[in-house]
Write a protein that holds these residues in place. Sequence first.
Motif, PDB file in Angstrom:
ATOM      1  N   GLY A 144      43.266  51.517  28.794  1.00 45.19           N
ATOM      2  CA  GLY A 144      44.170  50.990  27.785  1.00 45.19           C
ATOM      3  C   GLY A 144      43.436  50.489  26.556  1.00 45.19           C
ATOM      4  O   GLY A 144      43.912  50.636  25.425  1.00 45.19           O
ATOM      5  N   VAL A 145      42.267  49.876  26.771  1.00 44.93           N
ATOM      6  CA  VAL A 145      41.448  49.415  25.652  1.00 44.93           C
ATOM      7  C   VAL A 145      40.986  50.598  24.806  1.00 44.93           C
ATOM      8  O   VAL A 145      41.002  50.552  23.569  1.00 44.93           O
ATOM      9  N   ILE A 146      40.578  51.677  25.471  1.00 46.59           N
ATOM     10  CA  ILE A 146      40.141  52.878  24.749  1.00 46.59           C
ATOM     11  C   ILE A 146      41.283  53.436  23.905  1.00 46.59           C
ATOM     12  O   ILE A 146      41.100  53.767  22.725  1.00 46.59           O
ATOM     13  N   TYR A 147      42.469  53.523  24.499  1.00 54.00           N
ATOM     14  CA  TYR A 147      43.630  54.005  23.746  1.00 54.00           C
ATOM     15  C   TYR A 147      43.885  53.113  22.526  1.00 54.00           C
ATOM     16  O   TYR A 147      44.144  53.592  21.417  1.00 54.00           O
ATOM     17  N   GLY A 148      43.841  51.807  22.729  1.00 60.58           N
ATOM     18  CA  GLY A 148      44.115  50.878  21.641  1.00 60.58           C
ATOM     19  C   GLY A 148      43.114  50.980  20.509  1.00 60.58           C
ATOM     20  O   GLY A 148      43.482  50.969  19.326  1.00 60.58           O
ATOM     21  N   LEU A 149      41.832  51.097  20.851  1.00 61.87           N
ATOM     22  CA  LEU A 149      40.795  51.176  19.823  1.00 61.87           C
ATOM     23  C   LEU A 149      40.833  52.516  19.082  1.00 61.87           C
ATOM     24  O   LEU A 149      40.612  52.559  17.867  1.00 61.87           O
ATOM     25  N   LEU A 150      41.121  53.606  19.791  1.00 65.06           N
ATOM     26  CA  LEU A 150      41.249  54.902  19.124  1.00 65.06           C
ATOM     27  C   LEU A 150      42.452  54.907  18.179  1.00 65.06           C
ATOM     28  O   LEU A 150      42.372  55.434  17.061  1.00 65.06           O
ATOM     29  N   ALA A 151      43.563  54.315  18.625  1.00 60.98           N
ATOM     30  CA  ALA A 151      44.737  54.204  17.756  1.00 60.98           C
ATOM     31  C   ALA A 151      44.398  53.397  16.507  1.00 60.98           C
ATOM     32  O   ALA A 151      44.797  53.749  15.391  1.00 60.98           O
ATOM     33  N   ALA A 152      43.644  52.319  16.696  1.00 61.67           N
ATOM     34  CA  ALA A 152      43.258  51.480  15.572  1.00 61.67           C
ATOM     35  C   ALA A 152      42.370  52.238  14.586  1.00 61.67           C
ATOM     36  O   ALA A 152      42.531  52.126  13.368  1.00 61.67           O
ATOM     37  N   ALA A 153      41.432  53.005  15.106  1.00 60.37           N
ATOM     38  CA  ALA A 153      40.516  53.748  14.235  1.00 60.37           C
ATOM     39  C   ALA A 153      41.271  54.754  13.375  1.00 60.37           C
ATOM     40  O   ALA A 153      41.024  54.879  12.166  1.00 60.37           O
TER      41      ALA A 153
ATOM     42  N   PHE B  34      44.547  54.764  12.536  1.00 56.98           N
ATOM     43  CA  PHE B  34      45.416  54.114  11.564  1.00 56.98           C
ATOM     44  C   PHE B  34      44.606  53.421  10.474  1.00 56.98           C
ATOM     45  O   PHE B  34      44.963  53.478   9.288  1.00 56.98           O
ATOM     46  N   GLY B  35      43.513  52.773  10.864  1.00 58.64           N
ATOM     47  CA  GLY B  35      42.692  52.075   9.879  1.00 58.64           C
ATOM     48  C   GLY B  35      42.117  53.011   8.836  1.00 58.64           C
ATOM     49  O   GLY B  35      42.084  52.692   7.645  1.00 58.64           O
TER      50      GLY B  35
ATOM     51  N   PHE C 132      44.442  46.646  18.571  1.00 66.62           N
ATOM     52  CA  PHE C 132      44.786  47.374  17.349  1.00 66.62           C
ATOM     53  C   PHE C 132      44.297  46.631  16.115  1.00 66.62           C
ATOM     54  O   PHE C 132      44.240  47.193  15.020  1.00 66.62           O
ATOM     55  N   SER C 133      43.948  45.351  16.279  1.00 67.17           N
ATOM     56  CA  SER C 133      43.429  44.569  15.166  1.00 67.17           C
ATOM     57  C   SER C 133      42.109  45.120  14.635  1.00 67.17           C
ATOM     58  O   SER C 133      41.648  44.713  13.557  1.00 67.17           O
ATOM     59  N   ALA C 134      41.491  46.034  15.363  1.00 64.27           N
ATOM     60  CA  ALA C 134      40.271  46.671  14.866  1.00 64.27           C
ATOM     61  C   ALA C 134      40.564  47.627  13.723  1.00 64.27           C
ATOM     62  O   ALA C 134      39.654  47.991  12.968  1.00 64.27           O
ATOM     63  N   ALA C 135      41.817  48.043  13.552  1.00 68.24           N
ATOM     64  CA  ALA C 135      42.176  49.027  12.528  1.00 68.24           C
ATOM     65  C   ALA C 135      41.726  48.623  11.124  1.00 68.24           C
ATOM     66  O   ALA C 135      41.134  49.441  10.404  1.00 68.24           O
ATOM     67  N   PRO C 136      41.983  47.396  10.682  1.00 66.19           N
ATOM     68  CA  PRO C 136      41.591  47.045   9.322  1.00 66.19           C
ATOM     69  C   PRO C 136      40.097  47.146   9.063  1.00 66.19           C
ATOM     70  O   PRO C 136      39.678  47.448   7.947  1.00 66.19           O
ATOM     71  N   PHE C 137      39.267  46.896  10.094  1.00 66.25           N
ATOM     72  CA  PHE C 137      37.832  46.983   9.874  1.00 66.25           C
ATOM     73  C   PHE C 137      37.400  48.422   9.618  1.00 66.25           C
ATOM     74  O   PHE C 137      36.497  48.687   8.826  1.00 66.25           O
ATOM     75  N   VAL C 138      38.048  49.358  10.283  1.00 65.34           N
ATOM     76  CA  VAL C 138      37.787  50.767   9.990  1.00 65.34           C
ATOM     77  C   VAL C 138      38.216  51.069   8.565  1.00 65.34           C
ATOM     78  O   VAL C 138      37.517  51.752   7.815  1.00 65.34           O
ATOM     79  N   GLY C 139      39.380  50.553   8.170  1.00 62.71           N
ATOM     80  CA  GLY C 139      39.860  50.759   6.814  1.00 62.71           C
ATOM     81  C   GLY C 139      38.921  50.187   5.778  1.00 62.71           C
ATOM     82  O   GLY C 139      38.703  50.795   4.716  1.00 62.71           O
TER      83      GLY C 139
END
Length: 348
Positions: free
Chosen positions: A4-13, A15-16, A246-253
């Motif tokens: 689940g963590v992997i799914y969440g981080l990939l989704a974040a990447a 979207f970000g 998913f909060s990792a998304a902005p850092f990718v952005g």
Amino acid sequence: MHIGVIYGLLAAALFGASTPFSKILVGQVSPVALAGMLYLGSGIGLLLCIVVRAIFMRTEKPVSLTPPDLPWLSGAIVAGGIAGPVLLMIGLTLTPASSASLLLNLEGVLTAMLAWFVFKENFDRRIFIGMLLIVVAGAILSWEQIPVLGVPWGALAIVGACLCWAVDNNLTRKVSASDPLQIACIKGLIAGSVNLGIALFLGYVRPDMRTVALAGFVGFFGYGLSLVLFVLALRHLGTARAGAYFSAAPFVGVIVSLILLGEIPGAVFWVAAALMGAGLWMHLTESHDHDHEHEAMTHLHEHSHDAHHQHEHDFEWDNAKSHAHSHSHTALLHRHPHYPDIHHRHEH
């Protein structure tokens, strides 16, 4: 690492990374039209994926949406597929992409607040402190956007988008046991069509085909595939924790913005980034382990036979692949690390 963590981080990447590209496109087309093209691109792309899966991939039949799921999905589409993207595109016209990317961290915070206090999902001190750090960082970043006179409309529009997506996330969790491709495809097609219809009604000029193609490409990855992965994260982690990862998304952005757009943020930006990074670290290092009881229940979702799925079949099965069918759970009391997934939504 938990799936689940992997799914969440990939989704974040995914979207970000879409935010800086949307920042480029928003200068070439109206916010409403761009929101429509992004979601329509995701819907069309995922529809092609569904067709390819049906023709070429011999897999178990996915779990389709049922009539009781439709009110939840409809609410998610209105909030997250129509209102949220329009507010984000408006905010991007008034806010640097790097700052906008960090403000999007508030989606995870608002998602968690709704999950905890409205939908009664469990949380602990560590998750709360992490969310508090993200809130403080968002407040600092929003304060930097306040003009000499007036209101920071760009930052407020992005916060409004985050609230819409927080509602979307909590409603989508209600249907997360169903086929994520179908969920994301329907959302993309409906939301994209509505937003484009609004843009045409308001008389906005249609952009050139190159812009349309680029927006569709960004939408497919940043909104379509990202949503598919996020639905899977909701299924395995629950709403608040999926939102936290998913909060990792902005850092990718931010990284993409700095490279792609050449933006040079000030000191306040880096203070906010450090606080948000600390909040995310609190989420990533959280562990939840206690004695808990599973009540007897019957439901339908894709699964493999693990500690929670020990049942007989009235059909042939190779004892290896995941499969989907209606199955019953007997009452069970045990202890192991867990998240509030579709099997662990118990009282504490």
